[in-house]
Design a protein around this motif. Structure first.
Motif, PDB file in Angstrom:
ATOM      1  N   GLN A   1       4.465   3.852   8.128  1.00  0.00           N
ATOM      2  CA  GLN A   1       4.201   2.589   7.524  1.00  0.00           C
ATOM      3  C   GLN A   1       4.050   2.503   5.985  1.00  0.00           C
ATOM      4  OE1 GLN A   1       4.467  -0.338   9.657  1.00  0.00           O
ATOM      5  NE2 GLN A   1       5.253   1.424  11.277  1.00  0.00           N
ATOM      6  N   SER A   2       4.467   3.599   5.471  1.00  0.00           N
ATOM      7  CA  SER A   2       4.258   3.505   3.926  1.00  0.00           C
ATOM      8  C   SER A   2       4.889   2.301   3.279  1.00  0.00           C
ATOM      9  CB  SER A   2       4.650   4.828   3.184  1.00  0.00           C
ATOM     10  OG  SER A   2       3.986   5.818   3.618  1.00  0.00           O
ATOM     11  N   ASP A   3       6.085   1.877   3.691  1.00  0.00           N
ATOM     12  CA  ASP A   3       6.578   0.811   2.973  1.00  0.00           C
ATOM     13  C   ASP A   3       5.848  -0.606   3.072  1.00  0.00           C
ATOM     14  OD1 ASP A   3       9.397   2.094   2.032  1.00  0.00           O
ATOM     15  OD2 ASP A   3       9.513   2.751   4.123  1.00  0.00           O
ATOM     16  N   LEU A   4       5.255  -1.010   4.312  1.00  0.00           N
ATOM     17  CA  LEU A   4       4.602  -1.915   4.480  1.00  0.00           C
ATOM     18  C   LEU A   4       3.346  -2.049   3.635  1.00  0.00           C
ATOM     19  CD1 LEU A   4       3.653  -4.448   5.917  1.00  0.00           C
ATOM     20  CD2 LEU A   4       3.074  -3.087   7.763  1.00  0.00           C
ATOM     21  N   ILE A   5       2.653  -0.594   3.864  1.00  0.00           N
ATOM     22  CA  ILE A   5       1.626  -0.650   3.061  1.00  0.00           C
ATOM     23  C   ILE A   5       1.683  -0.671   1.596  1.00  0.00           C
ATOM     24  CG2 ILE A   5      -0.767   0.730   2.713  1.00  0.00           C
ATOM     25  CD1 ILE A   5       0.130   2.333   5.267  1.00  0.00           C
TER      26      ILE A   5
END
Length: 417
Positions: free
Chosen positions: A132-136
């Protein structure tokens, strides 16, 4: 509980905590830009406020240079204490700014930048290497889009409501956001490390010593040079628009309106957050890297076209500042996390993206100082608005050229299997 949470819920929680942390950090960094300091004498022929901005950016650049090694090698258990220490030192610097008379208090602004320069890397270390790095990361990056405008709005109100003078306003604004910072840091401290599935998709994130950093730079050197050069242009233009928004609004007849600082930044933050968060849906790291490049190119084009349209009186000042800001942040934001995170993942090499961010930041803030000094030269001392128009067109066009070259390089070096 967080380890068992659905990925989307975990991403939203982690993103909110990262957003709150860096949003609060801007209270110590950007509130001073809401003041004009009109009565202060120039510093060595440089306008006083320009000298303040240069001093802070220089401090930031020095801190980023130091951070290339510190952030790359920092153990996870020292992140929270490191952020707390930097914020306390920054608040002390702002108090010194209020107490020490000008021009000597310019040194306090240098200290403010020096103390805050490694906060981003410590925050991003909680983010990278996750599914979920892109969202975070998008939520984290949205913080510096919206927070700059909000902090200048808060600073303007602190002065308008006679809570503090323009000299004490930066320190007072910092104190106001300490509770939000404390709550957000507690939230970051509860995040579990990346799990096995995260590591399988995004490679393991570990501290990188000197030899590991050199090996990575040697592998992708030419492409990274083009990306860093582009980031220098984006940082310089973004900082100029950000730090002198008050002067630009005054020149176009909209000065003194505190809501404008936030009004133009809110749609930008929503747009950037939504677009970058969608990258979470792209599981293939090579494809996601290409999409990051495309978004950067689109942002550079928006900066150039909006500036040209405003120069031709085809759009008004609010639309120009909003579209210009949207383009700049659409291009600038991927450099602060998502693009380098995907580059590390696509490379297949264990390491971390933070040191790449700090290499880019060191050069970027150096470019910001250069642009400020250039604008202060007698032959270039144009009105703030005209200078931003010219810089927007020039940086946008050159940025497109650099992005095209970098995309072709990485297409050969990493994108094709």
């Amino acid at each position: 509980m967080l380890e068992r949470a659905p990925p989307s819920l975990f991403g939203a929680y982690a993103g909110l905590m990262a957003f709150g942390t860096y949003f609060s950090i801007y209270a110590f960094r950007k509130a001073f830009a809401a003041a004009h300091f009109a009565g202060a004498a120039p510093v060595l022929t440089v306008e006083y406020k320009v000298a303040l901005v240069i001093a802070q950016v220089l401090g930031y650049a020095v801190s980023k240079f130091i951070g290339v090694r510190v952030i790359a090698e920092l153990p996870a258990h020292q992140r929270i204490s490191g952020i707390v220490l930097q914020c306390l030192l920054a608040e002390a610097a702002l108090v010194a700014f209020a107490i020490v008379p000008p021009p000597w208090n310019v040194l306090a602004m240098f200290a403010d930048g020096l103390t805050l320069g490694m906060v981003w890397g410590m925050c991003f270390a909680f983010v990278e290497g996750r599914r979920q790095s892109d969202l975070i990361g998008a939520m984290l990056c949205a913080s510096f889009v919206i927070s700059s405008g909000v902090m200048k709005s808060v600073g303007t109100l602190v002065m308008a409501w006679h809570i503090a003078s323009e000299w004490w306003m930066p320190a007072v604004t910092g104190v106001l956001f300490i509770p939000t910072l404390a709550l957000s840091l507690f939230g970051l401290a509860t995040l579990p490390p990346p799990d096995a599935q995260d590591i399988a998709e995004r490679v393991e994130r570990v501290p990188m010593g000197r030899s590991a950093r050199r090996a990575f730079l040697g592998r992708f050197g030419p492409g990274l040079v083009a990306l860093v050069a582009l980031y220098v242009l984006l940082t310089a233009l973004r900082d100029f628009r950000d730090n002198f928004a008050a002067e630009i609004w005054a020149e176009v007849g909209l000065g003194g309106k505190a809501e404008l600082f936030s009004l133009t930044e809110l749609p930008i933050s929503v747009m950037v957050l939504c677009v970058l968060a969608l990258l979470t849906l792209i599981r293939d790291n090579r494809r996601a890297l290409v999409l990051n490049f495309a978004l950067i190119a689109l942002g550079a084009a928006m900066a150039a076209v909006s500036s040209a349209l405003f120069m031709l009186h085809a759009i008004g000042p609010v639309a120009w500042m909003t579209i210009l800001g949207g383009g700049l942040y659409l291009a600038y934001t991927p450099f602060n996390g998502m693009m380098f995170d995907r580059l590390v993942a696509a490379s297949g090499s264990a390491g971390n993206a933070a040191f790449l961010i700090y290499i880019a930041d060191t050069a970027g803030y150096g470019g910001s100082v250069t642009l400020l000094l250039l604008r202060n030269l007698p032959g270039f001392r144009l009105p703030w608005t005209q200078f931003l128009i010219d810089a927007g067109i020039g940086c946008g066009v050159l940025g497109l050229v650099l992005m095209a070259w970098a995309a072709l390089y990485f297409r050969k070096a990493i994108v094709r299997p």
